[in-house]
Motif scaffolding. Structure first.
Motif, PDB file in Angstrom:
ATOM      1  N   UNK A   1      66.165  14.157  64.386  1.00  0.00           N
ATOM      2  CA  UNK A   1      66.560  14.237  65.786  1.00  0.00           C
ATOM      3  C   UNK A   1      66.777  12.814  66.297  1.00  0.00           C
ATOM      4  N   UNK A   2      67.957  12.549  66.837  1.00  0.00           N
ATOM      5  CA  UNK A   2      68.247  11.182  67.268  1.00  0.00           C
ATOM      6  C   UNK A   2      67.759  10.979  68.705  1.00  0.00           C
ATOM      7  N   UNK A   3      66.498  10.647  68.799  1.00  0.00           N
ATOM      8  CA  UNK A   3      65.942  10.272  70.096  1.00  0.00           C
ATOM      9  C   UNK A   3      65.744   8.759  70.071  1.00  0.00           C
ATOM     10  N   UNK A   4      64.942   8.244  70.936  1.00  0.00           N
ATOM     11  CA  UNK A   4      64.814   6.792  71.079  1.00  0.00           C
ATOM     12  C   UNK A   4      64.419   6.082  69.775  1.00  0.00           C
ATOM     13  N   UNK A   5      63.384   6.573  69.117  1.00  0.00           N
ATOM     14  CA  UNK A   5      62.896   5.888  67.917  1.00  0.00           C
ATOM     15  C   UNK A   5      63.934   5.945  66.794  1.00  0.00           C
ATOM     16  N   UNK A   6      64.536   7.147  66.625  1.00  0.00           N
ATOM     17  CA  UNK A   6      65.522   7.322  65.566  1.00  0.00           C
ATOM     18  C   UNK A   6      66.748   6.440  65.835  1.00  0.00           C
ATOM     19  N   UNK A   7      67.140   6.356  67.093  1.00  0.00           N
ATOM     20  CA  UNK A   7      68.288   5.522  67.463  1.00  0.00           C
ATOM     21  C   UNK A   7      68.016   4.065  67.092  1.00  0.00           C
ATOM     22  N   UNK A   8      66.811   3.614  67.358  1.00  0.00           N
ATOM     23  CA  UNK A   8      66.436   2.251  66.994  1.00  0.00           C
ATOM     24  C   UNK A   8      66.546   2.039  65.504  1.00  0.00           C
ATOM     25  N   UNK A   9      66.067   3.039  64.762  1.00  0.00           N
ATOM     26  CA  UNK A   9      66.109   2.976  63.312  1.00  0.00           C
ATOM     27  C   UNK A   9      67.550   2.858  62.820  1.00  0.00           C
TER      28      UNK A   9
ATOM     29  N   UNK B   1      70.339  -5.037  60.908  1.00  0.00           N
ATOM     30  CA  UNK B   1      69.262  -5.825  60.281  1.00  0.00           C
ATOM     31  C   UNK B   1      68.652  -6.854  61.225  1.00  0.00           C
ATOM     32  N   UNK B   2      68.494  -6.427  62.448  1.00  0.00           N
ATOM     33  CA  UNK B   2      67.799  -7.303  63.413  1.00  0.00           C
ATOM     34  C   UNK B   2      66.586  -6.549  63.978  1.00  0.00           C
ATOM     35  N   UNK B   3      65.641  -6.249  63.078  1.00  0.00           N
ATOM     36  CA  UNK B   3      64.545  -5.351  63.479  1.00  0.00           C
ATOM     37  C   UNK B   3      63.776  -5.850  64.703  1.00  0.00           C
ATOM     38  N   UNK B   4      63.559  -7.148  64.779  1.00  0.00           N
ATOM     39  CA  UNK B   4      62.725  -7.638  65.879  1.00  0.00           C
ATOM     40  C   UNK B   4      63.392  -7.348  67.220  1.00  0.00           C
ATOM     41  N   UNK B   5      64.660  -7.689  67.302  1.00  0.00           N
ATOM     42  CA  UNK B   5      65.422  -7.466  68.520  1.00  0.00           C
ATOM     43  C   UNK B   5      65.502  -5.977  68.850  1.00  0.00           C
ATOM     44  N   UNK B   6      65.893  -5.216  67.820  1.00  0.00           N
ATOM     45  CA  UNK B   6      66.132  -3.781  68.033  1.00  0.00           C
ATOM     46  C   UNK B   6      64.863  -3.062  68.495  1.00  0.00           C
ATOM     47  N   UNK B   7      63.786  -3.291  67.731  1.00  0.00           N
ATOM     48  CA  UNK B   7      62.584  -2.518  68.065  1.00  0.00           C
ATOM     49  C   UNK B   7      61.889  -3.033  69.317  1.00  0.00           C
ATOM     50  N   UNK B   8      62.146  -4.303  69.639  1.00  0.00           N
ATOM     51  CA  UNK B   8      61.622  -4.806  70.923  1.00  0.00           C
ATOM     52  C   UNK B   8      62.289  -4.060  72.073  1.00  0.00           C
ATOM     53  N   UNK B   9      63.590  -3.838  71.906  1.00  0.00           N
ATOM     54  CA  UNK B   9      64.317  -3.096  72.949  1.00  0.00           C
ATOM     55  C   UNK B   9      63.797  -1.661  73.045  1.00  0.00           C
ATOM     56  N   UNK B  10      63.634  -1.037  71.865  1.00  0.00           N
ATOM     57  CA  UNK B  10      63.119   0.345  71.840  1.00  0.00           C
ATOM     58  C   UNK B  10      61.749   0.403  72.521  1.00  0.00           C
ATOM     59  N   UNK B  11      60.878  -0.527  72.153  1.00  0.00           N
ATOM     60  CA  UNK B  11      59.527  -0.545  72.715  1.00  0.00           C
ATOM     61  C   UNK B  11      59.587  -0.731  74.225  1.00  0.00           C
ATOM     62  N   UNK B  12      60.494  -1.608  74.651  1.00  0.00           N
ATOM     63  CA  UNK B  12      60.608  -1.883  76.083  1.00  0.00           C
ATOM     64  C   UNK B  12      61.033  -0.630  76.854  1.00  0.00           C
ATOM     65  N   UNK B  13      61.939   0.134  76.255  1.00  0.00           N
ATOM     66  CA  UNK B  13      62.388   1.351  76.933  1.00  0.00           C
ATOM     67  C   UNK B  13      61.227   2.364  77.024  1.00  0.00           C
ATOM     68  N   UNK B  14      60.479   2.524  75.898  1.00  0.00           N
ATOM     69  CA  UNK B  14      59.289   3.393  75.956  1.00  0.00           C
ATOM     70  C   UNK B  14      58.360   2.947  77.089  1.00  0.00           C
ATOM     71  N   UNK B  15      58.175   1.635  77.127  1.00  0.00           N
ATOM     72  CA  UNK B  15      57.265   1.080  78.127  1.00  0.00           C
ATOM     73  C   UNK B  15      57.742   1.401  79.544  1.00  0.00           C
ATOM     74  N   UNK B  16      59.065   1.266  79.745  1.00  0.00           N
ATOM     75  CA  UNK B  16      59.609   1.519  81.085  1.00  0.00           C
ATOM     76  C   UNK B  16      59.468   2.983  81.488  1.00  0.00           C
ATOM     77  N   UNK B  17      59.417   3.869  80.498  1.00  0.00           N
ATOM     78  CA  UNK B  17      59.181   5.284  80.823  1.00  0.00           C
ATOM     79  C   UNK B  17      57.695   5.518  81.103  1.00  0.00           C
TER      80      UNK B  17
END
Lengths: 243, 218
Positions: free
Chosen positions: B166-174, B181-197
């Motif tokens: 299921x392509x939700x936030x985490x899967x989209x980040x993946x 191949x910019x895991x730090x940037x990508x997952x920081x953004x994903x984490x930030x969105x989770x945080x904002x929710x």
């Protein structure tokens, strides 16, 4: 025809027998005080009268409703028998008016207007007409207890039970509650009250029952029970047992 | 070809947050229905019902959400019921939410003081009327802060369904990470969105908790 009739009632909590065969009768309009030490079964007896405590054997008849070990017919009985507790037990999420109107509306099926009229009338009876929109938390203990009395009266019960209704109150607040009880008694309400207020019982109750170890130990006109106790247990209770 | 993490990628991730919210909403809605039934069953006077509901809560709380997900996705497929990933995800998250909400609400119902039952019974209310007019309104007040707190857990736990595609936030980040191949940037953004929710919901829960402890009715 007695309005309350108790025949050979037994009540146990596990192995502990709290009522060991109690029989009594109360006439319409009579005010009966029940006194005794804690653990004598006096509160339990009162709570059995409206089925808050199931009985193991015997028979209770109140206002024409029969309660036996089966527990049937409980709701019909409770429409005719009010009880007021030591700890008031108002509904904290409802204003005074709604506290009083709830049961007449949902249990008796009255309209909102009829129920409101009853709330106004019973609040006036306990001298709190101006508190109709108050929250229970904003009332003093004595006021809460008077609202609880009004809440019971709004069901227009045939019998009222009072379970140590002043025991949780500060001494300066007991007076206002006792005054309400005295008015009710004078107006002819049939009342049973478990109480530690000996002077009040002696003055207001037609009859006083002394309970001892789960039995009705001595009873008679209040003046006699307090003035000339016959059994040594009652004499000892009256001389030393006063709280 | 390796892509750069740019605006398009960011928008893709942000857009997929919608599915995180949808899943949370579904799980909360269905889970509330389950939870309410379970809570009432847990305080029922009928012992088998209490035990059944207790067993269910025990299972849901004692098993990882991941196993519920695998069971409803792979398990039911073997049984011949081939569910789309989104449906299997919704079901398993709802079951999980139902188990936890049921236990939270049981606690709330039971923390309404016993004399409230007695007083309402003595006024000739039926058991249903007692629940409706006296017990549940008070239980709701008690239940709101922990329920909102649980919603935060629910939002974060929806990430698990990324495992079945299921392509939700985490899967989209993946997915974006696989392309950039910019895991730090990508997952920081994903984490930030989770945080904002989650952060506003946490704040709300804390505020509601203070409100309950102030004990003001109404």
């Amino acid at each position: 025809m007695p309005v309350v009739r108790v025949d050979d009632v037994h009540k146990r909590y596990g192995a502990l027998e709290v009522l060991k065969g109690v029989s009594m009768a109360v006439e319409r309009g009579e005010v009966v005080a029940i006194i005794g030490r804690s653990g004598s079964g006096k509160s339990t007896l009162l709570r059995c009268l409206n089925g808050l405590e199931p009985i193991q054997s015997g028979r209770i008849e109140v206002a024409g409703h029969v309660l036996d070990a089966s527990g049937r017919g409980l709701r019909a009985l409770r429409k005719d028998v009010g009880i007021v507790f030591q700890s008031y037990n108002l509904f904290p999420h409802l204003r005074v008016a709604e506290n009083i109107m709830l049961a007449p509306r949902v249990a008796l099926g009255l309209s909102k207007r009829e129920a409101r009229a009853r709330a106004e009338a019973t609040l006036a009876q306990v001298g709190l007409a101006e508190k109709i929109e108050a929250w229970p938390d904003n009332l003093s203990g004595g006021q809460q207890q008077r609202v609880a009395i009004a809440r019971s009266l709004a069901m227009q019960p045939k019998v009222m039970l009072f379970d140590e209704v002043t025991s949780a109150l500060d001494p300066e607040l007991t007076g206002e509650v006792l005054a309400v009880l005295e008015t009710l008694a004078r107006d002819g309400m049939t009342m049973l009250l478990v109480t530690h207020e000996m002077a009040f019982a002696r003055r207001v109750a037609d009859r006083t029952i002394f309970m001892h170890q789960g039995l009705l130990h001595e009873e008679g006109p209040s003046e006699e029970v307090f003035g000339a106790p016959r059994t040594p247990e009652l004499r000892q209770f009256l001389s030393g047992g006063l709280k | 070809m390796i892509r750069q993490f740019g605006v398009d990628e960011f928008i893709f991730i942000l857009g997929s947050a919608k599915w995180t919210l949808v899943l949370t909403f579904i799980a909360l809605a269905l889970g509330s229905v389950f939870g309410f039934i379970i809570a009432l069953a847990r305080v029922s006077r009928f012992a088998p019902l209490r035990m059944l509901a207790g067993a269910w809560i025990g299972i849901v709380q004692g098993v990882p959400v991941l196993m519920l997900l695998f069971l409803s996705y792979f398990g039911l497929a073997i049984a011949g019921l081939d569910l789309p990933p989104m449906i299997a995800a919704g079901i398993s998250l709802s079951l999980y939410a139902g188990g936890f909400l049921g236990e939270i609400w049981r606690g709330a119902i039971q923390s309404v003081p016993h004399p409230q039952w007695e007083a309402s019974a003595a006024l000739a209310l039926t058991r249903t009327q007692q629940y409706r007019y006296v017990i549940l309104p008070q239980a709701v007040r008690i239940a709101v802060p922990p329920t909102v707190g649980f919603v935060v857990q629910l939002v974060k736990n929806t990430a698990i369904v990324s495992i079945i595609g299921v392509v939700e936030l985490a899967r989209a980040g993946h997915l974006i990470n696989n392309a950039t191949f910019q895991p730090f940037k990508v997952f920081a953004v994903v984490a930030l969105i989770y945080f904002c929710i989650c952060w506003p919901i946490s704040l709300l829960a804390r505020r509601l908790e203070r409100g309950v402890h102030a004990g003001r009715p109404g």
